[in-house]
Design a protein around this motif. Structure first.
Motif, PDB file in Angstrom:
ATOM      1  N   PRO A 288     -54.742  38.932  18.202  1.00 57.48           N
ATOM      2  CA  PRO A 288     -55.306  40.286  18.209  1.00 57.48           C
ATOM      3  C   PRO A 288     -56.704  40.263  17.592  1.00 57.48           C
ATOM      4  CG  PRO A 288     -53.685  40.054  16.445  1.00 57.48           C
ATOM      5  CD  PRO A 288     -53.673  38.761  17.207  1.00 57.48           C
TER       6      PRO A 288
ATOM      7  N   TYR B  98     -59.337  41.680  14.788  1.00 60.38           N
ATOM      8  CA  TYR B  98     -59.234  42.233  13.446  1.00 60.38           C
ATOM      9  C   TYR B  98     -59.453  43.746  13.538  1.00 60.38           C
ATOM     10  CZ  TYR B  98     -60.175  42.951   8.501  1.00 60.38           C
ATOM     11  OH  TYR B  98     -60.126  43.403   7.212  1.00 60.38           O
TER      12      TYR B  98
ATOM     13  N   LYS C  38     -57.415  27.478  15.874  1.00 62.92           N
ATOM     14  CA  LYS C  38     -58.129  27.931  14.678  1.00 62.92           C
ATOM     15  C   LYS C  38     -59.547  28.366  15.034  1.00 62.92           C
ATOM     16  CE  LYS C  38     -57.537  25.539  10.705  1.00 62.92           C
ATOM     17  NZ  LYS C  38     -57.251  24.332   9.843  1.00 62.92           N
TER      18      LYS C  38
ATOM     19  N   VAL D 248     -59.673  31.822  16.305  1.00 59.91           N
ATOM     20  CA  VAL D 248     -59.574  32.801  15.215  1.00 59.91           C
ATOM     21  C   VAL D 248     -60.903  32.908  14.466  1.00 59.91           C
ATOM     22  CG1 VAL D 248     -58.353  33.461  13.112  1.00 59.91           C
ATOM     23  CG2 VAL D 248     -57.090  32.451  15.031  1.00 59.91           C
ATOM     24  N   PHE D 249     -61.556  31.770  14.198  1.00 61.69           N
ATOM     25  CA  PHE D 249     -62.886  31.839  13.565  1.00 61.69           C
ATOM     26  C   PHE D 249     -63.861  32.626  14.442  1.00 61.69           C
ATOM     27  CE2 PHE D 249     -61.684  28.346  10.614  1.00 61.69           C
ATOM     28  CZ  PHE D 249     -62.190  28.893   9.438  1.00 61.69           C
TER      29      PHE D 249
ATOM     30  N   LYS E  59     -63.953  33.059   5.355  1.00 62.98           N
ATOM     31  CA  LYS E  59     -62.640  32.495   5.008  1.00 62.98           C
ATOM     32  C   LYS E  59     -61.636  33.594   4.659  1.00 62.98           C
ATOM     33  CE  LYS E  59     -63.404  29.296   1.880  1.00 62.98           C
ATOM     34  NZ  LYS E  59     -63.156  28.118   1.012  1.00 62.98           N
TER      35      LYS E  59
ATOM     36  N   PHE F 168     -60.463  35.244   7.800  1.00 59.30           N
ATOM     37  CA  PHE F 168     -59.544  34.345   8.522  1.00 59.30           C
ATOM     38  C   PHE F 168     -58.139  34.486   7.924  1.00 59.30           C
ATOM     39  CE2 PHE F 168     -57.180  30.604   9.524  1.00 59.30           C
ATOM     40  CZ  PHE F 168     -57.665  30.109  10.729  1.00 59.30           C
ATOM     41  N   LYS F 169     -58.071  34.498   6.603  1.00 56.31           N
ATOM     42  CA  LYS F 169     -56.760  34.627   5.952  1.00 56.31           C
ATOM     43  C   LYS F 169     -56.114  35.987   6.259  1.00 56.31           C
ATOM     44  CE  LYS F 169     -57.836  31.238   2.450  1.00 56.31           C
ATOM     45  NZ  LYS F 169     -58.192  30.928   1.055  1.00 56.31           N
TER      46      LYS F 169
ATOM     47  N   MET G 186     -56.546  37.552   9.048  1.00 54.89           N
ATOM     48  CA  MET G 186     -56.082  37.408  10.434  1.00 54.89           C
ATOM     49  C   MET G 186     -54.720  36.704  10.469  1.00 54.89           C
ATOM     50  SD  MET G 186     -58.185  38.534  12.923  1.00 54.89           S
ATOM     51  CE  MET G 186     -58.042  37.428  14.338  1.00 54.89           C
ATOM     52  N   LYS G 187     -54.549  35.745   9.574  1.00 52.38           N
ATOM     53  CA  LYS G 187     -53.259  35.041   9.515  1.00 52.38           C
ATOM     54  C   LYS G 187     -52.164  36.019   9.087  1.00 52.38           C
ATOM     55  CE  LYS G 187     -50.535  31.513   9.716  1.00 52.38           C
ATOM     56  NZ  LYS G 187     -50.126  31.065  11.053  1.00 52.38           N
ATOM     57  N   LEU G 188     -52.432  36.804   8.064  1.00 52.93           N
ATOM     58  CA  LEU G 188     -51.463  37.806   7.605  1.00 52.93           C
ATOM     59  C   LEU G 188     -51.171  38.835   8.696  1.00 52.93           C
ATOM     60  CD1 LEU G 188     -52.653  38.643   3.971  1.00 52.93           C
ATOM     61  CD2 LEU G 188     -50.561  37.428   4.655  1.00 52.93           C
ATOM     62  N   LEU G 189     -52.203  39.192   9.429  1.00 48.88           N
ATOM     63  CA  LEU G 189     -52.093  40.212  10.476  1.00 48.88           C
ATOM     64  C   LEU G 189     -51.095  39.810  11.555  1.00 48.88           C
ATOM     65  CD1 LEU G 189     -53.397  42.782  11.888  1.00 48.88           C
ATOM     66  CD2 LEU G 189     -54.949  41.178  13.001  1.00 48.88           C
ATOM     67  N   SER G 190     -51.092  38.529  11.912  1.00 51.48           N
ATOM     68  CA  SER G 190     -50.317  38.140  13.096  1.00 51.48           C
ATOM     69  C   SER G 190     -49.112  37.260  12.780  1.00 51.48           C
ATOM     70  CB  SER G 190     -51.228  37.435  14.103  1.00 51.48           C
ATOM     71  OG  SER G 190     -51.854  36.332  13.506  1.00 51.48           O
ATOM     72  N   ASP G 191     -48.846  37.044  11.521  1.00 48.79           N
ATOM     73  CA  ASP G 191     -47.783  36.115  11.155  1.00 48.79           C
ATOM     74  C   ASP G 191     -46.406  36.771  11.193  1.00 48.79           C
ATOM     75  OD1 ASP G 191     -47.300  33.461  10.527  1.00 48.79           O
ATOM     76  OD2 ASP G 191     -47.012  33.906   8.406  1.00 48.79           O
TER      77      ASP G 191
END
Lengths: 303, 303
Positions: free
Chosen positions: A219, A221, A257, A260-261, A287, A290-291, A293-298
């Protein structure tokens, strides 16, 4: 690990529901190289007119971007004028003045010729191919295009695509190029044209990438303020290719990755007009997002 | 752990670019309860006319759905007629015949009253509130609505929303209800109306869920064939609430998994007309597609 980018350097005049600017710095090569410069060295190939100010040139040089390939031609710099409504996904072009771009023939400086990563921003597919003929075998060639070339220079575009590893275009362009409304089927058609990966830009809905054996979707951000979407796609590509070049790793996991960047970089660009946000950005902010984004889609797997 | 659902049971006549069907089984409560029945017990509240065949009733009973609350009234069953173009995200309603639904007053059977999970499908918000007044304190109340009620019965809807834990609506409805074009800001407005979570359905772009301290986004499963999108939203809700009810776990991590199960169920529904695909589905297929969804959106963290 340097990247070669060919594209436009432009003056943009833009109106959004949130403001209006006249003749600010824009252009595909400008957004791309500024975004990529957070990750690695960038060699820029483009043309500007005699009206292009040193101030903009200095900004790019300060970001470590090599301007040996930025030609100054007699005449005026390329200009684009556009407007966005509340549906920020769609730009309405009000005026385009090609100016020095009209007769542009890219010449790749000798010291650029061994660039390992090449990004062909959205320009005439014949010029894109011309650039590829001037460089030694790069590790990765990525390419953008648009409806104008898909309609008007389809054969030349298909010829260029044979040499391209990653095609980065938007959703409407995917359907148009493949002549197929279903995105997944359209992706298969495009992968049969040459590219090993197809990265589909979906604006506020993020990105979906198709490769032979995998599909990856992320997705966008979700921002509280989308100020001006101009340059989001080229900024995405800059972060994407920049990260790949800096890591020299083309595994599926690393390409994901990189996507996502790229999304992270695009999310910053749209927070302001022109390159205003990127100019003030630092790597810690990249950075941190990015983190997020990880929380967003995990989510947790099941057994 | 049973779920109470109130909504419509209908005959749908649908035309898509891929085919056409007349008077097939449809309705929000039908899609919801069929999807949820893969996870847990469902108590259905709806009304049909004297023309509703035993065959459909039997199909629902065979899936373990309790029909004590399915009233048969004098007259004809609710009918909806719609058409989709190649842009399958938007339904064009051709005809709506409320029939027995016009005078429907939901009566909750005694053995439904202690249902722990309640889903108020898209019906008049006054009827939604009426249902809530008839049940004992449920563990979770989820609710859908539509532009028709947002415009026409805004006050009643806001009153219902005060009692709702999770609102599940589409993106256009979010902006309309909040009167705010930015989705993230709109979500904050809606969370201040009562719901603790807002689940935003974005069609082929997936789902984004806003809660007080977190945002979760998941892409839709990219299908090669989207045959008919009718019922996708209610099927999503059925998988979502069904999984939550079956696990009795309302942690953020489990709610995220529930969103993915909902997306998986919706992806099956759109592969055929009516409930044809769900009728042939088994739990192994659901698990397999959940795992594909994990592969689709997974990427490595950075340090």
């Amino acid at each position: 690990m340097s990247i070669l980018v060919i594209g436009s350097v432009a003056f943009d005049s833009i109106e959004t529901p949130f403001g209006k600017v006249d003749e600010v710095l824009g252009g595909s090569a400008t957004y791309f190289s500024t975004a990529a410069s957070f990750f690695t060295d960038v060699n820029l190939v483009a043309v500007v007119g005699e009206d292009f100010p040193d101030e903009h040139r200095q900004m790019l040089v300060d970001r470590g971007i090599d301007l040996a390939g930025l030609k100054t031609a007699p005449g005026k710099t390329f200009r684009w004028k556009g407007r966005y409504g509340f549906d920020l996904n769609e730009a309405h072009t009000l005026d385009t003045q090609l100016n020095v771009f009209e007769t542009f023939k890219p010449e790749i400086p000798v010291r650029y010729k061994d660039s390992e990563y090449v990004f062909l921003a959205n320009i005439d597919p014949e010029l894109q191919l011309d650039v590829l003929n001037q460089v030694e075998k790069p590790k990765l060639i990525a390419c953008d295009t648009m409806n104008f070339w898909i309609e008007g220079k389809r054969d030349a575009l298909l010829n260029t695509l044979k040499h391209v590893d990653v095609l980065v275009i938007n959703e409407g362009e995917v359907r148009q190029l493949a002549e197929e409304p279903n995105l997944r089927k359209a992706a298969q058609v495009i992968l049969s044209m040459g590219p090993k990966s197809l990265v589909v830009k979906r604006g506020e809905y993020g990105v979906i990438m198709f490769s032979e054996h995998s599909i990856f979707a992320t997705p966008a951000y979700p921002l509280e303020e989308v100020f001006d979407p101009t340059g989001a796609g080229d900024t995405f590509a800059g972060g994407f290719i920049g990260y790949l070049a800096s890591t020299r790793n083309l595994t599926e996991a690393n390409i994901r990755k990189a996507v996502v960047f790229g999304s992270v970089m695009a999310s910053f660009t749209v927070e302001s007009f022109s390159l205003d946000r990127l100019k003030q950005l630092d790597y810690d902010e990249i950075k941190a997002r990015f983190k997020e984004m990880k929380l967003l889609s995990d989510f947790e797997p099941i057994v």
